[in-house]
Write a protein that holds these residues in place. Structure first.
Motif, mmCIF file in Angstrom:
data_model
loop_
_atom_site.group_PDB
_atom_site.id
_atom_site.type_symbol
_atom_site.label_atom_id
_atom_site.label_comp_id
_atom_site.label_asym_id
_atom_site.label_seq_id
_atom_site.Cartn_x
_atom_site.Cartn_y
_atom_site.Cartn_z
ATOM 1 N N LEU A 128 -23.703 28.489 -18.722
ATOM 2 C CA LEU A 128 -22.731 29.065 -17.797
ATOM 3 C C LEU A 128 -21.384 29.295 -18.485
ATOM 4 C CD1 LEU A 128 -23.566 27.028 -14.567
ATOM 5 C CD2 LEU A 128 -24.468 29.250 -15.297
ATOM 6 N N THR A 129 -21.019 28.395 -19.398
ATOM 7 C CA THR A 129 -19.791 28.595 -20.176
ATOM 8 C C THR A 129 -19.924 29.825 -21.065
ATOM 9 O OG1 THR A 129 -19.269 26.234 -20.150
ATOM 10 C CG2 THR A 129 -18.253 27.559 -21.887
ATOM 11 N N ALA A 130 -21.084 29.976 -21.708
ATOM 12 C CA ALA A 130 -21.314 31.138 -22.563
ATOM 13 C C ALA A 130 -21.228 32.427 -21.755
ATOM 14 C CB ALA A 130 -22.673 31.025 -23.242
ATOM 15 N N HIS A 131 -21.797 32.429 -20.558
ATOM 16 C CA HIS A 131 -21.724 33.611 -19.702
ATOM 17 C C HIS A 131 -20.285 33.957 -19.388
ATOM 18 C CE1 HIS A 131 -21.800 35.961 -15.958
ATOM 19 N NE2 HIS A 131 -23.027 36.321 -16.284
ATOM 20 N N ARG A 132 -19.499 32.973 -19.042
ATOM 21 C CA ARG A 132 -18.084 33.211 -18.737
ATOM 22 C C ARG A 132 -17.361 33.787 -19.956
ATOM 23 N NH1 ARG A 132 -14.129 34.626 -15.308
ATOM 24 N NH2 ARG A 132 -12.272 33.310 -15.408
ATOM 25 N N THR A 276 -12.836 25.322 -12.571
ATOM 26 C CA THR A 276 -11.825 26.139 -11.888
ATOM 27 C C THR A 276 -12.094 27.633 -12.007
ATOM 28 O OG1 THR A 276 -10.434 25.991 -13.879
ATOM 29 C CG2 THR A 276 -10.008 24.401 -12.117
ATOM 30 N N ALA A 277 -13.295 27.994 -12.471
ATOM 31 C CA ALA A 277 -13.604 29.418 -12.633
ATOM 32 C C ALA A 277 -13.757 30.123 -11.293
ATOM 33 C CB ALA A 277 -14.882 29.586 -13.457
ATOM 34 N N GLY A 278 -14.082 29.370 -10.249
ATOM 35 C CA GLY A 278 -14.237 29.964 -8.923
ATOM 36 C C GLY A 278 -15.698 30.099 -8.549
ATOM 37 N N ASP A 280 -17.423 32.416 -6.908
ATOM 38 C CA ASP A 280 -18.063 33.719 -7.115
ATOM 39 C C ASP A 280 -18.438 33.923 -8.579
ATOM 40 O OD1 ASP A 280 -17.759 34.208 -4.428
ATOM 41 O OD2 ASP A 280 -16.003 35.505 -4.664
ATOM 42 N N VAL A 281 -17.539 33.502 -9.475
ATOM 43 C CA VAL A 281 -17.813 33.615 -10.912
ATOM 44 C C VAL A 281 -19.004 32.748 -11.292
ATOM 45 C CG1 VAL A 281 -16.906 33.014 -13.196
ATOM 46 C CG2 VAL A 281 -15.482 34.294 -11.586
ATOM 47 N N ARG A 282 -19.022 31.513 -10.781
ATOM 48 C CA ARG A 282 -20.143 30.620 -11.100
ATOM 49 C C ARG A 282 -21.453 31.158 -10.534
ATOM 50 N NH1 ARG A 282 -16.207 26.553 -10.078
ATOM 51 N NH2 ARG A 282 -16.969 26.301 -7.946
ATOM 52 N N ALA A 283 -21.413 31.693 -9.332
ATOM 53 C CA ALA A 283 -22.641 32.223 -8.725
ATOM 54 C C ALA A 283 -23.189 33.390 -9.538
ATOM 55 C CB ALA A 283 -22.373 32.654 -7.289
ATOM 56 N N ALA A 284 -22.307 34.275 -10.008
ATOM 57 C CA ALA A 284 -22.749 35.394 -10.838
ATOM 58 C C ALA A 284 -23.351 34.888 -12.145
ATOM 59 C CB ALA A 284 -21.582 36.334 -11.115
#
Length: 336
Positions: A128-132, A276-278, A280-284
């Motif tokens: 998930l960090t890599a995706h962000r 703290t990414a939010g 919606d960001v985590r769901a995506a």
């Protein structure tokens, strides 16, 4: 059930194996019989110094297993479903270093039958960090999938680490040209096995010239694990309007910014952490990582560039010591 807990901050010795009653899922939650728990730097950092929000905490954010009970409002057909877990211990006392854990239903993501529990436990924070890191560029996509990063050049700093490994795999799945920097020939073999098109030892020769030879227009996205140590190299290879996505500062070297240089280049400097990414960001990110898993794009194991280092539950303290000691690979705790 067996669980590892800590009641005070401190070193790995504060972790104790205890017997507890299995947790009961509250409305909107699922209970998971954990097969494998994944250990990340954030786990030992929380244990070592983060303020205790609960009298007793079971650590670990990531894991994989099978749903065996659901709370009110959750579809009962999920019982028996294989899942991977993320952020299990974030703001909660029930992490994955236990035979059972409870999480909000959306934090238990279906795991395909062809994906084993080791892979599931290795996703979470790294993937998930890599995706962000790959979806914050000004000129880049907000979602990943095949072709999303076509014609982009991604530099994965520290490609032998868990996040760097996921950056390489996700960027390659999304169609980018992937360059990785490493500090040894052994780590170069891992980054290559992960799928990096080009691997460069930043301690030898002229790494900036080597990267520029591959990407004359410059790199679009840098996924950075050691900003203080690598900023000069990042700037030497970053294209105008390029992005440096920073998820760590390994080594702790202070960061000094030449403001004028960044202004001329229109650099985007993105600092990121999942908490703290939010939502919606985590769901995506979860949706895209799940799609990559279904496509077989995120394999783990030494042959895929991420060695697995295993410990039994009663040696969770040793698993923490391995992560703190920067052991190369993904540290897992076997619960079964």
């Amino acid at each position: 059930m067996r669980a590892v807990v800590y009641r005070d901050n401190g070193g790995p010795d504060v972790l104790h194996l205890v017997d507890r009653e299995p947790p009961v899922p509250a409305p909107g939650e699922v209970r998971v019989r954990v097969a494998v728990s994944g250990v990340n730097p954030t786990d030992w950092q929380a244990r070592a110094g983060q303020a205790m929000a609960f009298p007793e905490i079971t650590p670990h954010l990531d894991g994989a297993g099978v749903i065996d009970a659901v709370g009110a409002g959750v579809d009962r057909s999920r019982v028996g479903q294989r899942v991977w877990l993320f952020m299990a211990a974030a703001g909660r006392p029930t992490g994955t270093a236990a035979e059972f854990t409870v999480v909000p239903a959306e934090q238990a993501v279906p795991l395909p039958d062809e994906a084993d529990f080791d892979l599931g436990a290795a996703l979470g924070v790294p993937a998930l960090t890599a995706h962000r890191a790959l979806t914050v560029a000004e000129d880049g996509p907000r979602r990943l999938g095949p072709g999303a990063l076509a014609d982009k050049v991604v530099l994965a700093a520290g490609g032998a680490g868990a996040v760097g490994h996921a950056v390489i795999q996700l960027a390659r799945w999304a169609g980018a040209t992937v360059i990785s920097t490493v500090s040894s020939s052994a780590k170069a073999r891992l980054a290559t096995a992960a799928g990096a098109h080009h691997v460069i030892d930043y301690r030898a020769g002229d790494p900036a010239a080597e990267i520029r030879a591959i990407a004359p227009e410059g790199v679009d996205i840098v996924a950075e694990v050691a900003l203080g140590a690598n900023l000069a190299l990042d700037l030497a290879v970053l294209r105008p309007r390029g992005t440096i996505s920073t998820y760590a500062n390994d080594g702790g070297r202070p960061v000094e910014l030449n403001v004028g240089q960044h202004m001329v280049r229109n650099t985007r400097m993105q600092f990121l952490v999942l908490y703290t990414a939010g939502p919606d960001v985590r769901a995506a990110a979860v949706a895209d990582v799940a799609a990559a898993v279904r496509d077989g794009a995120l394999p783990v194991g030494e042959e895929h560039g991420l060695p697995l280092i295993r410990f039994p539950l009663d040696r969770t303290a040793d698993a923490h010591r391995a992560v703190e000691g920067r052991m190369v690979g993904k540290v897992l705790v076997d619960i079964r």
